[in-house]
Design an enzyme around this catalytic site. Structure first.
Site, PDB file in Angstrom:
ATOM      1  N   GLY A 257      39.370  57.200  33.039  1.00 21.40           N
ATOM      2  CA  GLY A 257      40.413  57.147  33.585  1.00 21.40           C
ATOM      3  C   GLY A 257      40.603  57.977  34.810  1.00 21.40           C
TER       4      GLY A 257
ATOM      5  N   ARG B 249      39.423  35.610  23.080  1.00 23.17           N
ATOM      6  CA  ARG B 249      39.939  36.013  24.521  1.00 23.17           C
ATOM      7  C   ARG B 249      41.225  35.684  24.778  1.00 23.17           C
ATOM      8  NH1 ARG B 249      36.959  38.538  27.903  1.00 23.17           N
ATOM      9  NH2 ARG B 249      34.967  37.974  27.085  1.00 23.17           N
TER      10      ARG B 249
ATOM     11  N   ARG C 195      37.094  44.075  30.997  1.00 22.84           N
ATOM     12  CA  ARG C 195      37.203  42.944  30.372  1.00 22.84           C
ATOM     13  C   ARG C 195      37.320  41.786  31.451  1.00 22.84           C
ATOM     14  NH1 ARG C 195      37.663  41.780  24.948  1.00 22.84           N
ATOM     15  NH2 ARG C 195      39.102  40.394  25.598  1.00 22.84           N
ATOM     16  N   ILE C 196      36.842  40.799  30.650  1.00 15.19           N
ATOM     17  CA  ILE C 196      37.135  39.558  31.811  1.00 15.19           C
ATOM     18  C   ILE C 196      38.306  38.871  31.236  1.00 15.19           C
ATOM     19  CG2 ILE C 196      36.106  37.208  31.947  1.00 15.19           C
ATOM     20  CD1 ILE C 196      33.206  38.264  31.709  1.00 15.19           C
TER      21      ILE C 196
ATOM     22  N   ASN D 219      42.443  45.014  41.459  1.00 16.70           N
ATOM     23  CA  ASN D 219      41.434  45.700  40.751  1.00 16.70           C
ATOM     24  C   ASN D 219      40.693  46.344  41.652  1.00 16.70           C
ATOM     25  OD1 ASN D 219      39.385  45.907  38.558  1.00 16.70           O
ATOM     26  ND2 ASN D 219      38.079  44.280  39.697  1.00 16.70           N
TER      27      ASN D 219
ATOM     28  N   HIS E  90      36.567  47.639  42.266  1.00 19.81           N
ATOM     29  CA  HIS E  90      35.233  47.222  41.722  1.00 19.81           C
ATOM     30  C   HIS E  90      34.317  48.132  42.483  1.00 19.81           C
ATOM     31  CE1 HIS E  90      32.027  44.860  40.149  1.00 19.81           C
ATOM     32  NE2 HIS E  90      31.546  44.799  41.336  1.00 19.81           N
TER      33      HIS E  90
ATOM     34  N   LEU F 232      35.318  36.013  38.902  1.00 15.03           N
ATOM     35  CA  LEU F 232      35.101  37.559  38.210  1.00 15.03           C
ATOM     36  C   LEU F 232      34.740  38.369  39.700  1.00 15.03           C
ATOM     37  CD1 LEU F 232      34.171  39.549  35.961  1.00 15.03           C
ATOM     38  CD2 LEU F 232      32.154  38.583  36.090  1.00 15.03           C
ATOM     39  N   ASP F 233      35.483  39.469  39.505  1.00 16.00           N
ATOM     40  CA  ASP F 233      35.328  40.225  40.848  1.00 16.00           C
ATOM     41  C   ASP F 233      35.550  39.581  42.156  1.00 16.00           C
ATOM     42  OD1 ASP F 233      35.220  42.439  39.181  1.00 16.00           O
ATOM     43  OD2 ASP F 233      33.056  41.993  38.682  1.00 16.00           O
TER      44      ASP F 233
ATOM     45  N   GLU G 250      36.712  56.410  45.481  1.00 18.99           N
ATOM     46  CA  GLU G 250      37.435  55.611  44.857  1.00 18.99           C
ATOM     47  C   GLU G 250      39.010  56.255  44.711  1.00 18.99           C
ATOM     48  OE1 GLU G 250      35.509  54.102  41.251  1.00 18.99           O
ATOM     49  OE2 GLU G 250      35.305  52.357  42.079  1.00 18.99           O
TER      50      GLU G 250
HETATM   51  C1  GAR Z   1      35.416  52.848  38.395  1.00 16.19           C
HETATM   52  O1  GAR Z   1      34.280  53.206  38.927  1.00 16.19           O
HETATM   53  C2  GAR Z   1      35.691  51.223  38.609  1.00 16.19           C
HETATM   54  O2  GAR Z   1      35.378  51.065  39.897  1.00 16.19           O
HETATM   55  C3  GAR Z   1      34.967  50.698  37.423  1.00 16.19           C
HETATM   56  O3  GAR Z   1      35.003  51.492  36.612  1.00 16.19           O
HETATM   57  C4  GAR Z   1      34.929  52.964  36.958  1.00 16.19           C
HETATM   58  C5  GAR Z   1      36.410  53.187  35.984  1.00 16.19           C
HETATM   59  O4  GAR Z   1      36.139  54.778  36.058  1.00 16.19           O
HETATM   60  N1  GAR Z   1      35.253  49.152  37.612  1.00 16.19           N
HETATM   61  C6  GAR Z   1      34.635  48.299  37.161  1.00 16.19           C
HETATM   62  O5  GAR Z   1      33.481  48.379  36.977  1.00 16.19           O
HETATM   63  C7  GAR Z   1      35.367  46.973  37.116  1.00 16.19           C
HETATM   64  N2  GAR Z   1      34.538  45.719  37.294  1.00 16.19           N
HETATM   65  P1  GAR Z   1      37.630  55.516  35.495  1.00 16.19           P
HETATM   66  O6  GAR Z   1      37.650  55.110  34.323  1.00 16.19           O
HETATM   67  O7  GAR Z   1      36.992  56.945  35.679  1.00 16.19           O
HETATM   68  O8  GAR Z   1      38.568  55.461  36.475  1.00 16.19           O
END
Ligand code: GAR
Length: 226
Positions: free
Chosen positions: A13, A66, A92-93, A108, A110, A145-146, A175
């Site tokens: 998070g 799902r 999750r998908i 989202n 990614h 997906l993505d 990010e």
């Molecule tokens: C982030 O880097 C995000 O881009 C990625 O998970 C990480 C979560 O980090 N998301 C994916 O891979 C979705 N396909 P966080 O829990 O520290 O924010």
């Protein structure tokens, strides 16, 4: 009217934390009304509670498939009547039903320069391919997906000797600037999905998305202002 934001997470998070901190430090008419996770042990739930935000787990292992899980998740999410749903490391998908239900207000983040490297292990794949640049993308979510219309990307260099860990941490730092910018655009009513295209200030965003590194501070606020 305050934009009610709900964040979905699966893990640590840190992106959620960046969103919480951003809303706490710069006045804007948005509020995170709840954080939901598919895992009760997600560290991000603790971050939410510390910030006084309702945080709960809807464990996917409690559901047969799902479809049933996503149905339960929709029911929980809708109790909070969100105007914006942010996936922040929600691993999750999603079913078509879920994606359709939140179409236009589901975003989202990614960890790749989409459309490159959909799915998992994006940092390793960028290194293996010999890429000199890598990064992260915020996009509207569609069934693919993505996939889905790209909004904004952050680009980082891939350095000699990078491992997936060093590269991931460089991407993650970006990010934490990237997602708040896009969240604000949405809260301010400037970012919308119009006829399947992401639009900012009424202008269609190019299919490749905007690049945060190319926006100066003022442009982050008003990229299309003359
Ligand atoms: C982030 O880097 C995000 O881009 C990625 O998970 C990480 C979560 O980090 N998301 C994916 O891979 C979705 N396909 P966080 O829990 O520290 O924010």
């Amino acid at each position: 009217m305050t934009c009610r934001i709900l964040v979905l997470i699966s893990g640590s998070g840190t992106n959620l934390q960046a969103l919480i901190d951003d809303l706490g430090s710069n006045p804007v008419d948005g509020e995170i009304v709840a954080v939901l996770s598919n895992r009760a042990d997600a560290q991000g739930l603790e971050r939410a509670r510390r910030a006084g935000i309702p945080a709960l787990a809807v464990d996917n292992r409690d559901y047969a498939d799902r479809e049933t899980y996503d149905q339960a998740l929709i029911a929980e999410i809708d109790r909070f009547e969100p105007d914006l749903v942010l996936l922040a490391g929600f691993m999750r998908i999603l079913t078509e039903k879920f994606v359709t239900h939140y179409r236009g207000f589901l975003l989202n983040i990614h960890p790749s320069l989409l459309p490159k490297y959909k799915g998992l292990h994006t940092h390793q794949r960028a290194i293996d391919a010999g890429d000199t640049e890598h990064g992260s993308t915020v996009h509207f979510v569609t069934q693919e997906l993505d996939g889905g219309p790209l909004v904004l990307q952050a680009v980082v260099p891939v350095l000699n000797g990078d491992t997936p860990v060093t590269l991931a941490s460089r991407v993650q730092r970006q990010e934490h600037d990237l997602y708040p910018v896009v969240m604000r655009w949405f809260i301010q009513g400037r970012l919308r999905l119009v006829e399947g295209r992401a639009c900012l200030d009424g202008h269609p965003i190019p299919p490749a998305g905007l690049v945060m590194n190319e926006l100066n501070n003022d442009m982050r606020e008003h990229p299309y202002a003359s």
